[in-house]
Design an enzyme around this catalytic site. Structure first.
Site, short mmCIF file in Angstrom:
data_model
loop_
_atom_site.label_atom_id
_atom_site.label_comp_id
_atom_site.label_asym_id
_atom_site.label_seq_id
_atom_site.Cartn_x
_atom_site.Cartn_y
_atom_site.Cartn_z
N HIS A 165 0.84 -1.16 0.08
CA HIS A 165 -0.01 0.06 -0.07
C HIS A 165 0.92 1.38 0.07
O HIS A 165 0.62 2.10 -0.67
CB HIS A 165 -0.92 0.02 1.30
CG HIS A 165 -1.82 0.89 1.29
ND1 HIS A 165 -2.94 0.97 0.77
CD2 HIS A 165 -1.99 2.41 1.78
CE1 HIS A 165 -3.82 2.17 0.85
NE2 HIS A 165 -3.20 2.85 1.64
N HIS B 33 -10.28 2.55 -0.99
CA HIS B 33 -10.59 2.33 0.35
C HIS B 33 -11.42 0.87 0.44
O HIS B 33 -12.37 0.60 0.96
CB HIS B 33 -11.28 3.28 1.11
CG HIS B 33 -10.55 3.83 2.43
ND1 HIS B 33 -11.04 3.93 3.66
CD2 HIS B 33 -9.11 4.05 2.63
CE1 HIS B 33 -9.91 4.33 4.37
NE2 HIS B 33 -8.77 4.12 3.74
#
Lengths: 230, 734
Positions: free
Chosen positions: B43, B89
């Site tokens: 990430h 998200h």
């Protein structure tokens, strides 16, 4: 003519309302910080839309304790013009400057959309430039706009012609089908006994320019300007 | 002390651990290990995607800031710059839909106002599993409420986006949030820790134990235990963020700040190390000074917390008082927790002891970069078109069914939960090809769109990548806006699987090629891997966010037919391409390729022509043909038109009527125009070598398609409208 726009922490239509009063309508406009005690000699106080203090408890429930609300209360008692839009209306209810309360919308969802409104009275400082029965197309944007008041208050509002706006269809028909958020008697806006404090759920500042697909909101501001200049 | 289980818990491999030891010259302690695990997570580090992302074109004459900062920035004229970015998200939104989506909005907004820009718009690209499953309905409901709850309260309008449905997104919903802000060109702020000895201020909400390991969670597949990861999801407080935004914008507008970075993924760890790294400095912080919501927090927890609504600010010593005054006005903490130092180490103290002492470079820039194994899948589900199923007897019924499918049905159920009008710039209400925002006190408008198609990318990833760029730009051209910059969100499965990486490489190369042809820079974006649950991956889903500009807002056109009796013109060519269409999927349960092919040069010419005729004010509406094909496109022009005029269209191509009506050939746009303009349009099209012909007329109350003399679709426009309008509310009714 000088407009004053209250800024609560969490207000988010303050800048929009400022833009319309100042840039679109060309009148002097100031921000009134919620922690101050100075109304800066304005001719009309506007409580704008938004989420004062986040509104986690209940819309307006904390906003009413802002320091400036003391001055707003006194100003209203003396006959000063106070206009509450959306969250501003909710704060006025919490302050007791207008009767009743707001429940969650009947579908339990936030609603942002254009609605039609029937103008019920034009003898007020906020509607004198409009016609009785005029149909206004304005946007709403709220989660808690389902107006509630006990039957006694509703009677009084009706008898005293204090309901100013009702939700309706494009032809002005008021019915439960057109009552978008479930408000008692389709009430979208009302005024106090003295006629100097008005609250409405729709956003006139969102429809005061041609590029925004309706200019029907201007009549509210223009009425105030006309009243002050009269 | 550090064993295999601990490394597994931190998602670090043995090789990665050895590299850490080598870089810092000793074994890390637990806090340091936690810091590396976050910053070296997929990430934060882009370790699997970096080698491919380098292929994207990132420069151009209007680019002020390309990838690598909190957001990209382009020059839009009039002294203004647009700051924008998209982020995923996905993982948190599956585990806790409301908070996952809400904090997605909060995070992307911080990326924008960190740079000194006031956010003026949000868009989101959402993908869910089919709504006949209760879990998918509840995820969608929660995600929409979360976006609504956060964005509305912040006063940032959600003005557009897309929502699609497919089985592959069950248990892997995609929530990609885009935000755009405006800033004066000379008032942009960056994440930098300059000036040795300058104080480091912590501002905003207090730190709690929420969201620890959020970034690590987003860097692994979900197994059956995913529900147990709920505590990894952060909790949003939009009111706090609204205060933070106002305070930060007040401080930046008064030029009181040297550098600023939000604490998003990887919190205090990421903000301190990245700022120091960018300035070649070191940074020292004392955790005892960090405002804390809970007692007894360890250095590990404080450094790794992903509590929301926090920022790190570097300012001059003489300006601390002024900064603190502004934050006090907004009832927020602003505490000095450290200072910028010489050298380039991150030093963290806690209760009088140094608990972290590591080189910043190692954490930020020396994460291993992987050239992951790549392998083209053996089968890509192609098939010859002569194997198409029989043509349905009633194509009117097929059109109705398409219009009432959740992917194509009216999305008012969703967008009326979003405040899409606050800030009073929304010139087009949601539901058009692109969102259109006027910029007050100028004639300029910005057009924004998000677009992507997972099925195309699954069946032919390179074409999928190209088509996503082409369609997003076409959406902008349809309103009259020139595309200026791109941000992308690349949603994929597990990058350790060679077939996923092959698809990733192909998609990136497709996007890259298209951006080069259209001459638009990619100014940033986000990669989301590991969108897999219980071994099942999503389809590769590139989502492109494109920002465009129209110099005179009064020239903008929308989708809807305006008058009865206008001519309907098709720009582009109907090809015999049924592959990868929503029609095949919905009516026949087939997902086969190839997806419609795209000629980027032709597409570019078409868009240029469209912009030209819009700037001449020759047309009254424009809408691009995409999912659902020509028939759905025309129906949508009717539904969003004034008084919903019906239409009659005649087609003469020699091909199956279902392919002609519902095929998704690229590079097509339907426009409408009055009599006087039509001849001019046809003449100019001929000159510009654009396929262009009148295919019908608006008017009447019916939706009518004729093919080679035979009526193939005949529907009451009102009935079709009602099927399209009521589909989603009916499905979502409690």
């Amino acid at each position: 003519m000088k407009f004053g726009i209250v800024v609560f922490p969490g207000s988010n239509c303050d800048r929009d309302t400022f833009h319309v009063c100042n840039h679109v309508l060309g009148h002097k406009t100031v921000y009134l910080w919620h922690k101050s005690h100075d109304l800066q000699d304005v001719d009309c106080v506007i409580l704008p839309g938004g989420f004062s203090y986040g509104d986690y408890l209940r819309p307006g429930a904390i906003g009413k304790f802002s320091p400036l609300m003391n001055e707003v209360g006194e100003y209203a008692d003396k006959g000063g013009l106070v206009l509450g839009i959306c969250n501003g209306f909710q704060v006025l209810l919490e302050l007791g400057l207008l009767p009743g309360a707001m429940l969650r919308n009947k579908n339990l969802k936030f609603l942002c959309q254009f609605v039609h409104l029937r103008l019920e009275d034009n003898k007020t400082a906020f509607t004198r430039k409009a016609k009785i029965g005029q149909i206004l197309r304005m946007p709403i944007a709220h989660f808690d706009g389902n107006y509630y008041a006990d039957p006694g208050i509703l009677d009084e509002l009706r008898k005293e012609n204090r309901v100013i706006l009702r939700y309706c269809d494009a032809n002005g028909l008021v019915s439960e089908d057109n009552n978008v958020n479930g408000s008692a008697e389709s009430i979208a806006g009302l005024i106090n006994k003295k006629g100097n404090v008005m609250g409405l759920m729709p956003h006139p500042e969102r429809c005061s320019e041609q590029i925004l697909s309706s200019e029907d909101g201007r009549v509210i501001f223009e009425s105030v300007i006309d009243f002050i200049h009269a | 002390m550090i064993d295999k289980k601990l490394l597994d818990d931190h998602n670090l491999t043995h090789e990665e651990y050895d590299r850490i030891v080598e870089l810092i010259g000793r074994e890390p302690n637990l806090t340091e290990l936690g810091i590396f695990s976050l910053m070296w997570s997929e990430h934060c580090s882009y370790k699997s995607s970096k080698v491919h992302l380098q292929k994207l074109p990132v420069s151009g004459k209007n680019v002020i800031q390309g990838p690598g900062e909190n957001a990209g920035i382009i020059d839009i004229g009039d002294g203004l710059a647009a700051v924008f970015k998209i982020e995923s998200h996905n993982h948190p939104s599956y585990i806790e839909p409301y908070q996952g989506a809400a904090t997605g909005v909060g995070g992307i907004l911080r990326d924008i106002f960190t740079m000194g820009a006031r956010p003026i718009a949000l868009l989101d690209s959402l993908r869910f599993g089919p709504l006949d499953k209760a879990q998918n309905k509840s995820i969608m409901s929660g995600v929409v409420s979360g976006i609504s709850g956060y964005g509305n309260s912040m006063g940032i309008p959600t003005v557009g986006g897309e929502t699609c449905f497919h089985e592959c997104y069950s248990k892997n919903p995609l929530v990609n949030v885009f935000a755009l802000g405006l800033v004066e060109k000379d008032k942009i702020f960056y994440a930098k820790a300059e000036g040795i000895g300058n104080p480091v201020l912590y501002v905003g909400a207090k730190t709690g134990r929420d969201g620890i390991h959020g970034a690590t969670m987003a860097s692994a597949e979900f197994g059956k235990d995913s529900e147990a990861k709920r505590p990894n999801v952060q909790v949003g407080d939009p009111f706090r963020e609204k205060l933070l935004m106002e305070a930060c914008l007040e401080a930046t507008s008064k030029n009181l700040i040297i550098g600023i970075q939000d604490m998003g993924a990887a919190g205090l760890t990421c903000s301190t190390t990245e700022m120091a790294s960018k300035s070649g400095t070191g940074i020292e912080i004392n955790l005892d000074k960090v405002p804390q919501r809970e007692t007894g927090m360890t250095p590990y927890e404080i450094m790794l917390s992903e509590s929301q609504e926090r920022m790190l600010i570097i300012t001059g010593r003489d300006k601390v008082d002024d900064v603190q005054k502004i934050f006090a006005k907004w009832d927020l903490d602003a505490v000095i927790i450290g200072r910028v130092t010489e050298g380039s180490r991150l030093k963290v103290s806690f209760k009088g002891k140094i608990v972290v002492d590591i080189p910043v470079e190692a954490v930020v820039n020396l994460c291993p970069v992987y050239q992951r194994e790549i392998c083209r899948p053996a089968s890509l589900s192609m098939f010859p078109t002569d194997l198409l199923p029989d043509i349905p007897g009633d194509l009117s019924a097929s059109l109705l069914r398409l219009l009432s499918s959740p992917s194509l049905a009216d999305k008012e159920w969703i967008f009326r939960q979003y405040d899409h009008m606050v800030q009073i710039n929304t010139a087009f209400l949601p539901g058009m090809d692109a969102a259109l925002l006027r910029l007050k006190d100028t004639k300029i408008a910005l057009a924004l769109t998000l677009d992507g198609n997972g099925l195309y990318a699954q069946l032919d990833p390179r074409t999928g990548g190209k088509a996503a760029v082409a369609e997003a730009c076409r959406n902008l051209a349809c309103v009259g806006a020139l595309p200026m910059g791109v941000t992308n969100c690349l949603n994929f499965g597990n990058p350790e699987k060679p077939e996923t990486m092959w698809r990733f490489q192909e998609v990136v190369e497709g996007i890259s090629e298209a951006c080069r042809v259209f001459d638009i820079p990619v100014t940033g974006g986000n990669v989301s891997f590991y969108n897999e649950s219980e071994g099942k991956s999503i389809y590769p889903t590139p989502v492109l966010g494109v920002v465009g500009k129209i110099d005179d807002i009064n020239k903008a056109v929308d989708t809807g037919f305006k008058r009865e009796g206008d001519d309907i013109i098709l720009l582009g060519t109907n090809r015999d391409e049924a592959g990868a269409s929503l029609y095949l999927k919905l009516m026949h349960g087939l997902e086969f390729g190839p997806p419609p092919q795209i000629d980027l040069e032709k597409e570019k010419k078409l868009q240029k022509f469209l912009l030209e005729i819009i700037s001449l004010s020759w047309i009254r509406s424009a809408h691009d043909v995409s999912e659902g094909g020509l028939a759905v496109c025309l129906a949508e022009c009717c539904f969003s038109g004034k008084n919903r005029p019906g239409f009659s269209v005649t087609l003469e191509e020699n091909m199956r009527p279902d392919t002609l009506l519902f095929g998704e050939s690229q590079s097509r746009v339907v426009i409408s125009a009055g009599k006087k303009e039509v001849q001019k349009i046809i003449a100019l099209a001929k000159e510009r070598d654009i396929p262009c012909r009148v295919i019908g007329k608006t008017g009447g109350k019916r939706i009518l398609f004729k093919h080679n003399g035979k009526t193939v679709i005949d529907l009451d426009a009102g009935q079709a409208f009602s099927a399209w309008k009521t589909a989603l509310p009916k499905i979502m009714a409690p």
